[in-house]
Scaffold this motif. Structure first.
Motif, PDB file in Angstrom:
ATOM      1  N   LEU A  65       0.862  -1.171   0.000  1.00  0.00           N
ATOM      2  CA  LEU A  65       0.000   0.000   0.000  1.00  0.00           C
ATOM      3  C   LEU A  65       0.912   1.239   0.000  1.00  0.00           C
ATOM      4  CD1 LEU A  65      -2.389  -1.178   2.862  1.00  0.00           C
ATOM      5  CD2 LEU A  65      -2.776  -1.388   0.388  1.00  0.00           C
ATOM      6  N   PRO A  66       1.306   1.739  -1.185  1.00  0.00           N
ATOM      7  CA  PRO A  66       2.291   2.828  -1.240  1.00  0.00           C
ATOM      8  C   PRO A  66       1.844   4.098  -0.519  1.00  0.00           C
ATOM      9  CG  PRO A  66       1.426   2.360  -3.434  1.00  0.00           C
ATOM     10  CD  PRO A  66       0.865   1.330  -2.508  1.00  0.00           C
ATOM     11  N   ASP A  70       2.767   0.553   3.764  1.00  0.00           N
ATOM     12  CA  ASP A  70       2.516  -0.640   4.569  1.00  0.00           C
ATOM     13  C   ASP A  70       2.170  -1.794   3.633  1.00  0.00           C
ATOM     14  OD1 ASP A  70       2.302  -2.133   6.905  1.00  0.00           O
ATOM     15  OD2 ASP A  70       0.687  -0.917   7.760  1.00  0.00           O
ATOM     16  N   PHE A  71       2.189  -2.977   4.165  1.00  0.00           N
ATOM     17  CA  PHE A  71       1.801  -4.179   3.436  1.00  0.00           C
ATOM     18  C   PHE A  71       0.622  -4.808   4.156  1.00  0.00           C
ATOM     19  CE2 PHE A  71       6.187  -3.597   2.241  1.00  0.00           C
ATOM     20  CZ  PHE A  71       6.276  -4.071   0.944  1.00  0.00           C
ATOM     21  N   VAL A  72      -0.335  -5.337   3.388  1.00  0.00           N
ATOM     22  CA  VAL A  72      -1.494  -5.996   3.975  1.00  0.00           C
ATOM     23  C   VAL A  72      -1.546  -7.440   3.472  1.00  0.00           C
ATOM     24  CG1 VAL A  72      -3.113  -5.206   2.179  1.00  0.00           C
ATOM     25  CG2 VAL A  72      -3.977  -5.819   4.446  1.00  0.00           C
ATOM     26  N   CYS A  73      -1.859  -8.355   4.375  1.00  0.00           N
ATOM     27  CA  CYS A  73      -1.919  -9.776   4.023  1.00  0.00           C
ATOM     28  C   CYS A  73      -3.151 -10.052   3.173  1.00  0.00           C
ATOM     29  CB  CYS A  73      -1.946 -10.624   5.294  1.00  0.00           C
ATOM     30  SG  CYS A  73      -1.939 -12.398   4.942  1.00  0.00           S
ATOM     31  N   ASN A 101       9.925  -3.748  14.530  1.00  0.00           N
ATOM     32  CA  ASN A 101      10.078  -4.865  13.590  1.00  0.00           C
ATOM     33  C   ASN A 101       9.374  -4.616  12.267  1.00  0.00           C
ATOM     34  OD1 ASN A 101      11.744  -6.455  15.191  1.00  0.00           O
ATOM     35  ND2 ASN A 101       9.992  -7.299  16.299  1.00  0.00           N
ATOM     36  N   SER A 102       8.251  -3.880  12.288  1.00  0.00           N
ATOM     37  CA  SER A 102       7.562  -3.613  11.015  1.00  0.00           C
ATOM     38  C   SER A 102       8.387  -2.666  10.143  1.00  0.00           C
ATOM     39  CB  SER A 102       6.151  -3.082  11.235  1.00  0.00           C
ATOM     40  OG  SER A 102       6.154  -1.804  11.799  1.00  0.00           O
ATOM     41  N   ILE A 103       9.120  -1.738  10.740  1.00  0.00           N
ATOM     42  CA  ILE A 103       9.991  -0.851   9.957  1.00  0.00           C
ATOM     43  C   ILE A 103      11.077  -1.682   9.269  1.00  0.00           C
ATOM     44  CG2 ILE A 103      11.754   0.956  10.139  1.00  0.00           C
ATOM     45  CD1 ILE A 103       9.950   2.227  12.324  1.00  0.00           C
ATOM     46  N   LYS A 104      11.665  -2.609   9.998  1.00  0.00           N
ATOM     47  CA  LYS A 104      12.706  -3.481   9.447  1.00  0.00           C
ATOM     48  C   LYS A 104      12.144  -4.345   8.313  1.00  0.00           C
ATOM     49  CE  LYS A 104      15.212  -5.589  12.510  1.00  0.00           C
ATOM     50  NZ  LYS A 104      15.720  -6.562  13.505  1.00  0.00           N
ATOM     51  N   LEU A 105      10.991  -4.959   8.550  1.00  0.00           N
ATOM     52  CA  LEU A 105      10.405  -5.836   7.533  1.00  0.00           C
ATOM     53  C   LEU A 105       9.965  -5.049   6.299  1.00  0.00           C
ATOM     54  CD1 LEU A 105       9.687  -8.713   6.788  1.00  0.00           C
ATOM     55  CD2 LEU A 105       7.487  -8.392   7.923  1.00  0.00           C
ATOM     56  N   LYS A 106       9.355  -3.884   6.497  1.00  0.00           N
ATOM     57  CA  LYS A 106       8.955  -3.065   5.341  1.00  0.00           C
ATOM     58  C   LYS A 106      10.166  -2.689   4.502  1.00  0.00           C
ATOM     59  CE  LYS A 106       6.130  -0.278   7.784  1.00  0.00           C
ATOM     60  NZ  LYS A 106       5.273   0.896   8.069  1.00  0.00           N
ATOM     61  N   ALA A 150       4.155  -5.146  -6.939  1.00  0.00           N
ATOM     62  CA  ALA A 150       3.128  -4.696  -5.998  1.00  0.00           C
ATOM     63  C   ALA A 150       2.835  -5.703  -4.889  1.00  0.00           C
ATOM     64  CB  ALA A 150       1.840  -4.397  -6.760  1.00  0.00           C
ATOM     65  N   PHE A 151       3.350  -6.930  -5.037  1.00  0.00           N
ATOM     66  CA  PHE A 151       3.035  -7.974  -4.064  1.00  0.00           C
ATOM     67  C   PHE A 151       4.304  -8.698  -3.635  1.00  0.00           C
ATOM     68  CE2 PHE A 151      -0.674  -7.529  -6.798  1.00  0.00           C
ATOM     69  CZ  PHE A 151      -1.690  -7.355  -5.871  1.00  0.00           C
ATOM     70  N   ILE A 152       4.264  -9.172  -2.406  1.00  0.00           N
ATOM     71  CA  ILE A 152       5.291 -10.058  -1.890  1.00  0.00           C
ATOM     72  C   ILE A 152       4.636 -11.428  -1.750  1.00  0.00           C
ATOM     73  CG2 ILE A 152       6.690 -10.617   0.128  1.00  0.00           C
ATOM     74  CD1 ILE A 152       7.864  -8.323  -1.408  1.00  0.00           C
ATOM     75  N   PHE A 153       5.193 -12.410  -2.433  1.00  0.00           N
ATOM     76  CA  PHE A 153       4.702 -13.788  -2.411  1.00  0.00           C
ATOM     77  C   PHE A 153       5.764 -14.626  -1.719  1.00  0.00           C
ATOM     78  CE2 PHE A 153       4.791 -17.857  -5.002  1.00  0.00           C
ATOM     79  CZ  PHE A 153       3.735 -18.453  -4.338  1.00  0.00           C
ATOM     80  N   GLY A 154       5.337 -15.449  -0.803  1.00  0.00           N
ATOM     81  CA  GLY A 154       6.340 -16.229  -0.105  1.00  0.00           C
ATOM     82  C   GLY A 154       5.846 -17.555   0.401  1.00  0.00           C
TER      83      GLY A 154
END
Length: 183
Positions: A65-66, A70-73, A101-106, A150-154
């Motif tokens: 979400l630019p 943030d990122f949303v599941c 931790n969210s700053i690091k992960l983002k 636009a997506f992180i797939f894992g």
């Protein structure tokens, strides 16, 4: 803000290994490579769950979400939700991981999208006082319909291990991510 310390100790892109130790990671990686169709990263619509059927409980997708940074599941398999203790669908990483931790992960996930790159990580966390939760994770960039990352797939393969008394005094090691080049 500098992201160098947030991304881990080394952001040099290494050559992608022939395979990983974990079969789930290999299956998802192979599918991701197969659907690229000459592009740096594949489109989300090209993901075919039948190609990685046995991995489905371990896969997840987050959308970026630019405007909110943030990122949303958007998708979380049963084993992912089990590891969290509840469904994480619709949750933002800022909600799930807390401020630091969210700053690091983002930072790490935005690096994966912007470079683009592949991220591989392993970690161990303490679960209550009786077990460790170990995990190995592969994080891959995926594009939207317009071809924009636009997506992180894992895929995350969790293992839950009982702790022995002698282990209770030892902090589990934090393993830093490794970044691989796409080509």
């Amino acid at each position: 803000m500098s992201t160098s310390g947030l991304l881990g100790p080394n952001t040099d892109l290494l050559p992608l290994p022939a395979q990983f130790d974990d079969p789930f990671l290999n299956t998802v990686m192979q599918h991701w490579q197969d659907i690229r169709q000459g592009q740096n990263i594949p489109q989300r619509s090209a993901l075919d769950p039948t190609a990685f059927r046995r991995c489905l409980p371990h896969v997840w997708i987050y959308g970026y979400l630019p405007e909110e940074d943030d990122f949303v599941c958007r998708l979380a398999g049963a084993e992912v939700n089990y590891a969290w203790g509840y469904s994480i669908m619709g949750k933002r990483i800022s909600e799930l991981y807390g401020p630091e931790n969210s700053i690091k992960l983002k930072s790490r996930w935005k690096f994966v999208l912007e470079k683009p790159a592949i991220m591989h990580s392993k970690f161990t966390t303490l679960r209550e006082t009786t077990s460790f939760k170990r995990a190995e994770r592969l994080t891959l960039p995926v594009a939207d319909q317009s071809g924009e990352p636009a997506f992180i797939f894992g895929v995350t393969h969790y293992r839950f291990d009982k702790m022995r008394d002698r282990d209770k005094q030892i902090a589990p090691p934090e393993e830093k991510p490794i970044y691989y080049s796409i080509d």
